[in-house]
Design a protein around this motif. Structure first.
Motif, PDB file in Angstrom:
ATOM      1  N   ILE A  53     -52.864 -39.254 -66.685  1.00 55.66           N
ATOM      2  CA  ILE A  53     -51.641 -39.110 -65.884  1.00 55.66           C
ATOM      3  C   ILE A  53     -50.578 -38.342 -66.655  1.00 55.66           C
ATOM      4  O   ILE A  53     -49.994 -37.373 -66.147  1.00 55.66           O
ATOM      5  CB  ILE A  53     -51.107 -40.493 -65.466  1.00 55.66           C
ATOM      6  CG1 ILE A  53     -52.041 -41.138 -64.435  1.00 55.66           C
ATOM      7  CG2 ILE A  53     -49.694 -40.386 -64.895  1.00 55.66           C
ATOM      8  CD1 ILE A  53     -51.768 -42.620 -64.211  1.00 55.66           C
ATOM      9  N   LEU A  54     -50.306 -38.757 -67.876  1.00 55.93           N
ATOM     10  CA  LEU A  54     -49.235 -38.123 -68.645  1.00 55.93           C
ATOM     11  C   LEU A  54     -49.564 -36.666 -68.958  1.00 55.93           C
ATOM     12  O   LEU A  54     -48.671 -35.815 -69.000  1.00 55.93           O
ATOM     13  CB  LEU A  54     -48.970 -38.911 -69.931  1.00 55.93           C
ATOM     14  CG  LEU A  54     -48.443 -40.336 -69.731  1.00 55.93           C
ATOM     15  CD1 LEU A  54     -48.206 -41.014 -71.073  1.00 55.93           C
ATOM     16  CD2 LEU A  54     -47.170 -40.341 -68.897  1.00 55.93           C
ATOM     17  N   THR A  55     -50.845 -36.371 -69.139  1.00 56.86           N
ATOM     18  CA  THR A  55     -51.246 -34.979 -69.384  1.00 56.86           C
ATOM     19  C   THR A  55     -51.070 -34.133 -68.130  1.00 56.86           C
ATOM     20  O   THR A  55     -50.506 -33.039 -68.184  1.00 56.86           O
ATOM     21  CB  THR A  55     -52.707 -34.916 -69.866  1.00 56.86           C
ATOM     22  OG1 THR A  55     -52.834 -35.632 -71.093  1.00 56.86           O
ATOM     23  CG2 THR A  55     -53.141 -33.464 -70.078  1.00 56.86           C
ATOM     24  N   LEU A  56     -51.540 -34.638 -66.995  1.00 55.02           N
ATOM     25  CA  LEU A  56     -51.485 -33.850 -65.762  1.00 55.02           C
ATOM     26  C   LEU A  56     -50.059 -33.723 -65.228  1.00 55.02           C
ATOM     27  O   LEU A  56     -49.691 -32.672 -64.694  1.00 55.02           O
ATOM     28  CB  LEU A  56     -52.382 -34.476 -64.692  1.00 55.02           C
ATOM     29  CG  LEU A  56     -53.888 -34.470 -64.985  1.00 55.02           C
ATOM     30  CD1 LEU A  56     -54.669 -35.046 -63.808  1.00 55.02           C
ATOM     31  CD2 LEU A  56     -54.392 -33.066 -65.300  1.00 55.02           C
ATOM     32  N   TRP A  57     -49.268 -34.759 -65.360  1.00 60.27           N
ATOM     33  CA  TRP A  57     -47.871 -34.676 -64.890  1.00 60.27           C
ATOM     34  C   TRP A  57     -47.035 -33.796 -65.822  1.00 60.27           C
ATOM     35  O   TRP A  57     -46.099 -33.156 -65.390  1.00 60.27           O
ATOM     36  CB  TRP A  57     -47.282 -36.069 -64.752  1.00 60.27           C
ATOM     37  CG  TRP A  57     -47.315 -36.607 -63.363  1.00 60.27           C
ATOM     38  CD1 TRP A  57     -46.242 -36.834 -62.552  1.00 60.27           C
ATOM     39  CD2 TRP A  57     -48.462 -36.998 -62.577  1.00 60.27           C
ATOM     40  NE1 TRP A  57     -46.638 -37.333 -61.340  1.00 60.27           N
ATOM     41  CE2 TRP A  57     -48.005 -37.448 -61.326  1.00 60.27           C
ATOM     42  CE3 TRP A  57     -49.839 -37.009 -62.820  1.00 60.27           C
ATOM     43  CZ2 TRP A  57     -48.861 -37.897 -60.320  1.00 60.27           C
ATOM     44  CZ3 TRP A  57     -50.696 -37.454 -61.840  1.00 60.27           C
ATOM     45  CH2 TRP A  57     -50.220 -37.895 -60.609  1.00 60.27           C
ATOM     46  N   GLY A  58     -47.408 -33.756 -67.090  1.00 62.63           N
ATOM     47  CA  GLY A  58     -46.856 -32.810 -68.048  1.00 62.63           C
ATOM     48  C   GLY A  58     -45.346 -32.664 -68.019  1.00 62.63           C
ATOM     49  O   GLY A  58     -44.610 -33.648 -68.099  1.00 62.63           O
ATOM     50  N   ASP A  59     -44.894 -31.411 -67.878  1.00 66.88           N
ATOM     51  CA  ASP A  59     -43.451 -31.160 -67.954  1.00 66.88           C
ATOM     52  C   ASP A  59     -42.704 -31.610 -66.705  1.00 66.88           C
ATOM     53  O   ASP A  59     -41.481 -31.534 -66.668  1.00 66.88           O
ATOM     54  CB  ASP A  59     -43.160 -29.691 -68.257  1.00 66.88           C
ATOM     55  CG  ASP A  59     -43.676 -28.741 -67.188  1.00 66.88           C
ATOM     56  OD1 ASP A  59     -44.208 -29.230 -66.168  1.00 66.88           O
ATOM     57  OD2 ASP A  59     -43.553 -27.519 -67.368  1.00 66.88           O
ATOM     58  N   ARG A  60     -43.404 -32.084 -65.700  1.00 60.35           N
ATOM     59  CA  ARG A  60     -42.706 -32.691 -64.563  1.00 60.35           C
ATOM     60  C   ARG A  60     -41.891 -33.894 -65.036  1.00 60.35           C
ATOM     61  O   ARG A  60     -40.829 -34.191 -64.473  1.00 60.35           O
ATOM     62  CB  ARG A  60     -43.698 -33.145 -63.491  1.00 60.35           C
ATOM     63  CG  ARG A  60     -44.433 -32.023 -62.775  1.00 60.35           C
ATOM     64  CD  ARG A  60     -45.464 -32.578 -61.815  1.00 60.35           C
ATOM     65  NE  ARG A  60     -46.210 -31.522 -61.154  1.00 60.35           N
ATOM     66  CZ  ARG A  60     -47.265 -30.919 -61.685  1.00 60.35           C
ATOM     67  NH1 ARG A  60     -47.692 -31.285 -62.888  1.00 60.35           N
ATOM     68  NH2 ARG A  60     -47.897 -29.961 -61.040  1.00 60.35           N
ATOM     69  N   ILE A  61     -42.405 -34.584 -66.041  1.00 60.26           N
ATOM     70  CA  ILE A  61     -41.689 -35.748 -66.573  1.00 60.26           C
ATOM     71  C   ILE A  61     -40.431 -35.294 -67.295  1.00 60.26           C
ATOM     72  O   ILE A  61     -39.357 -35.887 -67.136  1.00 60.26           O
ATOM     73  CB  ILE A  61     -42.608 -36.555 -67.510  1.00 60.26           C
ATOM     74  CG1 ILE A  61     -43.853 -37.036 -66.745  1.00 60.26           C
ATOM     75  CG2 ILE A  61     -41.862 -37.740 -68.115  1.00 60.26           C
ATOM     76  CD1 ILE A  61     -44.918 -37.656 -67.620  1.00 60.26           C
TER      77      ILE A  61
END
Length: 228
Positions: A140-148
């Motif tokens: 999740i954290l990899t795919l959401w990436g800079d969206r976070i």
């Protein structure tokens, strides 16, 4: 089970290799393709939504330990909403491996925001069930990436922001026009056009009018901001 080249490539795109391929196949099976021996992904979607919510809640709390709930809530909503899930689904090209019935394929199911978002949540649940929370969190954290990292901008209510943009230029409020409605009565899919009095517009599709309006406003805002 022999792994198809499409599924192998998809696993590479999400950064996770399944031990139980049946979980992945179930996550990618829409109700229009399901049967008595091939369950659809709705139950996995239900679980994946909760896993995504937990991971994002943890991340936001760690990243900003002093932020009050009123600040965290819109950031959280921006990261877990269906539009964001669908955006990530497009990034990993879930549409290419979705198992859809003929009717859904004919109506552009591989591009529908609701279907893509649901499938992304189902894949999250499948990873969670196959590899545990740590593996799901990493994906999740990899795919959401800079969206976070950019969530502060995305957390703005897009309809309010678009109206403020128009008012600042002495324009009337934007109009929201329903241009299409598909699907059965119990699960409609709406296409909405957000339009300004200067002729600029953007379309979006979602499984509720409100979500489609928000998505259309967000898309139009991005277009306007890119012209600065």
């Amino acid at each position: 089970m022999k792994l198809s080249s499409d599924l192998q490539a998809f696993q590479g795109r999400i950064g996770y290799e399944f031990k139980d391929l049946e979980l992945l196949i179930r996550a990618l099976t829409h109700g229009s393709f399901s049967s008595a021996t091939r369950p659809d992904n709705q139950r996995l979607e239900f679980l994946g939504d909760r896993v995504l919510g937990l991971v994002m809640s943890e991340k936001l709390l760690r990243d900003d330990p002093d932020a009050p709930e009123g600040t965290l809530a819109p950031r959280y909503n921006a990261l877990v909403r269906k539009e964001t899930c669908a955006d990530v689904a497009r990034q990993v090209d879930i549409g290419a491996v979705l198992k859809l019935g003929r009717s859904e394929m004919k109506t552009g199911g591989r591009r529908k925001q609701a279907l893509l978002g649901d499938a992304m949540e189902a894949v999250i649940a499948a990873v969670y069930m196959d590899g545990g929370l740590d593996q799901a969190r990493e994906m999740i954290l990899t795919l959401w990436g800079d969206r976070i990292d950019k969530v502060e901008d995305d957390a703005r209510d897009p309809k309010t922001a678009l109206q403020e943009w128009a008012q600042a230029r002495k324009m009337p409020p934007p109009a929201y026009i329903e241009t299409a409605r598909e699907g059965p009565d119990h699960a409609p899919v709406f296409t909405i056009k957000a339009e300004l009095s200067n002729g600029r517009s953007a379309d979006a599709t979602a499984n509720s009018k409100r979500a489609a309006e928000q998505a259309a406003a967000r898309t139009l805002l991005k277009q306007l901001e890119s012209k600065k």
